[in-house]
Motif scaffolding. Sequence first.
Motif, short mmCIF file in Angstrom:
data_model
loop_
_atom_site.label_atom_id
_atom_site.label_comp_id
_atom_site.label_asym_id
_atom_site.label_seq_id
_atom_site.Cartn_x
_atom_site.Cartn_y
_atom_site.Cartn_z
N ASP A 4 0.91 -1.11 0.01
CA ASP A 4 0.00 -0.09 -0.10
C ASP A 4 0.76 1.27 0.08
O ASP A 4 1.97 1.16 0.83
N GLY A 5 0.39 2.17 -0.77
CA GLY A 5 1.20 3.61 -0.88
C GLY A 5 2.28 3.43 -1.89
O GLY A 5 3.43 4.12 -1.82
N ASN A 38 -5.91 14.49 3.15
CA ASN A 38 -5.69 15.26 1.89
C ASN A 38 -6.34 16.42 1.83
O ASN A 38 -7.51 16.55 1.04
N TYR A 72 0.14 14.37 7.17
CA TYR A 72 -0.37 13.52 6.05
C TYR A 72 0.83 12.95 5.26
O TYR A 72 1.25 13.74 4.48
N GLY A 92 0.37 10.31 3.06
CA GLY A 92 -0.40 9.79 1.94
C GLY A 92 0.03 8.49 1.52
O GLY A 92 0.00 7.70 0.39
N SER A 93 0.29 7.68 2.74
CA SER A 93 0.57 6.19 2.77
C SER A 93 -0.40 5.63 3.95
O SER A 93 -0.09 6.00 5.11
N LEU A 94 -1.36 5.04 3.77
CA LEU A 94 -2.42 4.75 4.71
C LEU A 94 -1.67 4.12 6.09
O LEU A 94 -2.30 4.26 7.02
N PHE A 148 -7.69 10.11 11.16
CA PHE A 148 -7.25 9.94 9.62
C PHE A 148 -8.80 9.96 9.03
O PHE A 148 -9.69 9.41 9.30
N TYR A 179 -10.48 9.75 4.99
CA TYR A 179 -10.34 9.71 3.47
C TYR A 179 -11.96 9.73 3.09
O TYR A 179 -12.69 8.79 2.93
N LYS A 183 -11.83 6.32 -1.67
CA LYS A 183 -10.72 6.03 -2.42
C LYS A 183 -10.31 4.62 -1.79
O LYS A 183 -9.92 3.86 -2.75
N LEU A 184 -10.29 4.52 -0.59
CA LEU A 184 -9.73 3.24 0.24
C LEU A 184 -10.97 1.95 -0.14
O LEU A 184 -11.90 2.21 -0.24
N GLU A 240 -8.45 -2.61 2.72
CA GLU A 240 -7.64 -1.76 3.64
C GLU A 240 -8.46 -1.16 4.79
O GLU A 240 -7.89 -1.30 5.97
#
Length: 338
Positions: free
Chosen positions: A126-127, A220, A250, A252-254, A268, A270, A280-281, A286
């Motif tokens: 991921d990421g 984000n 942030y 940008g990598s969960l 957190f 999203y 998105k996730l 995830e």
Amino acid sequence: MTDTPDTPNRFITIQEHIINEQRHHPAATGGFSWLLSGITLAARIISANVRRAGILDVLGDSGDSNVHGEQQQKLDLLANKTIELCLGYRGNVAMIASEELDQPKVITRGENDEARKYIVVFDPLDGSSNIDVNVSVGTIFSIFQRDPSRSDAADPASEILQPGDQQLAAGYIVYGSSTVLVYTTGEGVHMFTLDPSVGAFLLHSEHIRMPDKGKTYSVNEGNAGSFPEGVQRYLEWCKTEEAGPYSARYIGSLVADFHRTLLKGGIFLYPPTAKSPNGKLRLLYEANPIAFLAEQAGGMATDGRMRIMEKAPKSVHERTPLYVGSRVDMERLQRHLT
Ligand code: P6P
């Protein structure tokens, strides 16, 4: 190493810990421990490749894209293959689903397949788009038991579409300044650090508790213009003197953003955006594992309306909004969303 209540005063490997954990599950057979050790083997191999990415020329795009139309990194494919191989030969995994596989895979060797009673879903790396700039990336996994009541020969995936509350175990590996594995089997959240000199994951702390309230929010904000109004109001509140204000963090990598939230507290987000109206996730590999860990550590995880782990997946790669973090922070967000 200080001998605090949850910090051991001797080296305990993850294998020893898993076997000890198994004692909490009288019905558990050694098979579950054997399966988890397959994941830790894959984690060690992926970690070694992530650490040498620049040297092994596995950085960068593979030239292919996955089912989501996302550019697959070479390391994505390497990580995916590594997990497939480490799990496939464990003898008790019936099927796997991965962010990098268009369709789930049924694993069979033609004999003794009835012993294959586990399902593993995972995001192998991921990421990964952050790999080329040396930002932490991670592997996320979730383990279910097969559910014959859902079995449909025409669609093996039907057994995979189980709500997060059915998870037997979940966890992640974050490849950061050190390689850290965090997992739960429903008996608390436990963290291990890889000692590369001996190739073993050693227990760092047990029964991790997420602070009830944090001081950071992680989102984000480039997408803020299309967030739901309640989210925008909440984020504006975070920036007030009354709130502190909160600090914005942030990566940008969960996995990295959640790991910080787990240990330090905070929230957190999203949310739905114009580009990703359903979030998105991905729900299965995830949001669900992250939600299991968050709840086991005393935190909360929702899609803005319901607990993530109550959602009934409709497809393997289904997306969802994800809000996860400290109880007090999540409750305040919820007041803005209702
Ligand atoms: P954005 C990485 O691509 C990922 O899937 C998660 O690890 C991360 O939380 C999210 O996407 C970042 O997305 O739109 O902020 O770049």
